[in-house]
Design an enzyme around this catalytic site. Sequence first.
Site, mmCIF file in Angstrom:
data_model
loop_
_atom_site.group_PDB
_atom_site.id
_atom_site.type_symbol
_atom_site.label_atom_id
_atom_site.label_comp_id
_atom_site.label_asym_id
_atom_site.label_seq_id
_atom_site.Cartn_x
_atom_site.Cartn_y
_atom_site.Cartn_z
ATOM 1 N N VAL A 7 -4.208 3.304 13.808
ATOM 2 C CA VAL A 7 -2.865 3.863 13.658
ATOM 3 C C VAL A 7 -2.489 3.808 12.190
ATOM 4 O O VAL A 7 -2.588 2.750 11.555
ATOM 5 C CB VAL A 7 -1.843 3.063 14.493
ATOM 6 C CG1 VAL A 7 -0.440 3.633 14.313
ATOM 7 C CG2 VAL A 7 -2.239 3.061 15.965
ATOM 8 N N ASN A 85 1.571 1.768 6.246
ATOM 9 C CA ASN A 85 1.592 2.418 4.941
ATOM 10 C C ASN A 85 2.925 3.088 4.602
ATOM 11 O O ASN A 85 3.205 3.338 3.442
ATOM 12 C CB ASN A 85 0.466 3.462 4.884
ATOM 13 C CG ASN A 85 0.521 4.313 3.624
ATOM 14 O OD1 ASN A 85 0.316 3.817 2.518
ATOM 15 N ND2 ASN A 85 0.824 5.595 3.794
ATOM 16 N N LYS A 118 4.803 -7.281 13.680
ATOM 17 C CA LYS A 118 5.043 -8.313 14.684
ATOM 18 C C LYS A 118 4.639 -7.849 16.084
ATOM 19 O O LYS A 118 3.920 -8.543 16.809
ATOM 20 C CB LYS A 118 6.518 -8.705 14.670
ATOM 21 C CG LYS A 118 6.847 -9.960 15.467
ATOM 22 C CD LYS A 118 8.317 -10.277 15.355
ATOM 23 C CE LYS A 118 8.607 -11.689 15.826
ATOM 24 N NZ LYS A 118 8.216 -12.726 14.864
ATOM 25 N N TYR A 151 12.949 -1.729 -4.940
ATOM 26 C CA TYR A 151 11.559 -1.477 -4.551
ATOM 27 C C TYR A 151 10.699 -2.726 -4.745
ATOM 28 O O TYR A 151 9.949 -3.128 -3.854
ATOM 29 C CB TYR A 151 10.997 -0.314 -5.362
ATOM 30 C CG TYR A 151 9.533 -0.062 -5.104
ATOM 31 C CD1 TYR A 151 9.115 0.547 -3.925
ATOM 32 C CD2 TYR A 151 8.560 -0.442 -6.025
ATOM 33 C CE1 TYR A 151 7.767 0.766 -3.675
ATOM 34 C CE2 TYR A 151 7.213 -0.222 -5.785
ATOM 35 C CZ TYR A 151 6.820 0.381 -4.605
ATOM 36 O OH TYR A 151 5.495 0.587 -4.349
ATOM 37 N N LYS A 155 8.653 -4.971 -1.770
ATOM 38 C CA LYS A 155 7.213 -5.204 -1.783
ATOM 39 C C LYS A 155 6.883 -6.697 -1.916
ATOM 40 O O LYS A 155 5.863 -7.166 -1.398
ATOM 41 C CB LYS A 155 6.552 -4.395 -2.897
ATOM 42 C CG LYS A 155 6.642 -2.886 -2.664
ATOM 43 C CD LYS A 155 6.042 -2.491 -1.327
ATOM 44 C CE LYS A 155 6.063 -0.999 -1.084
ATOM 45 N NZ LYS A 155 5.450 -0.607 0.198
#
Length: 259
Positions: A7, A85, A118, A151, A155
């Site tokens: 996926v 992603n 999760k 951002y 991350k």
Amino acid sequence: MKKTYAVITGASSGFGMAFARQLAAEGYRLVLVARRENRLQALAEELKKSGTESMVITADLSEKEACYRLMQQLEPVPVGILINNAGFGDCGSFLETDAEKEMQMIDVNVKAMHLLMKLMLRRMEKQEGGYILNVASSAGLLPAGPYMATYYATKAYMASLTRAVALELKQRGSRGYVGALGPVNTEFNEVANVEFTLAGITPEYCAGYALKQMKRRKVLIVPTTEIKAATICARFIPQNLLIAITAHQQKKKLKAEDI
């Protein structure tokens, strides 16, 4: 594992598309997830010509309900790999960047990543294990990123969460794997309002390298010698100085003459 599906979220461009092509070449069936259906369908048609079976699921992962719907749609599908992603950024002074865009960024980069990781990890614990690769950024390995503040923070959350969960899995003897990939982004300029002063690595190289390291169960995957050297050197620089250096570099990236 190749009898299972991989996926890939954010599969319609950039690293996501490169991961899809790489995994298809390795013999995996695919579930392609993104908002842009036309791009997903075009990719599925391309991969079909080489004999790869793909499912296309359109979803706006900034919505929590869409994440739950995605997991429901995946219930009958044997999943061996999740490439987390989907994500985007923005560049500019925190006082001037759009608050609504930042809230959506947090929803996708943090909340959707966290929830899918999760839920999929719980599922993988009930089966023969599996792989979850979170596509973070080199930004997540630094203490802060002025002029891309939100951002960098998202991350850093991803990198921190991944490393913590990886140790938990190791200590319980789990067959599940979680890792974080820290590349320099490529298809980022339009969404983030930024021009990179350093060229990013190609999505094709990144995907191939990341998958090899993932199968070796490396937790933090940093491609290219340049990025590895930068992250190692960063450990020995006072954080205030490192943040100031990052701010200087980020200013170079801004399209506007003044921030």
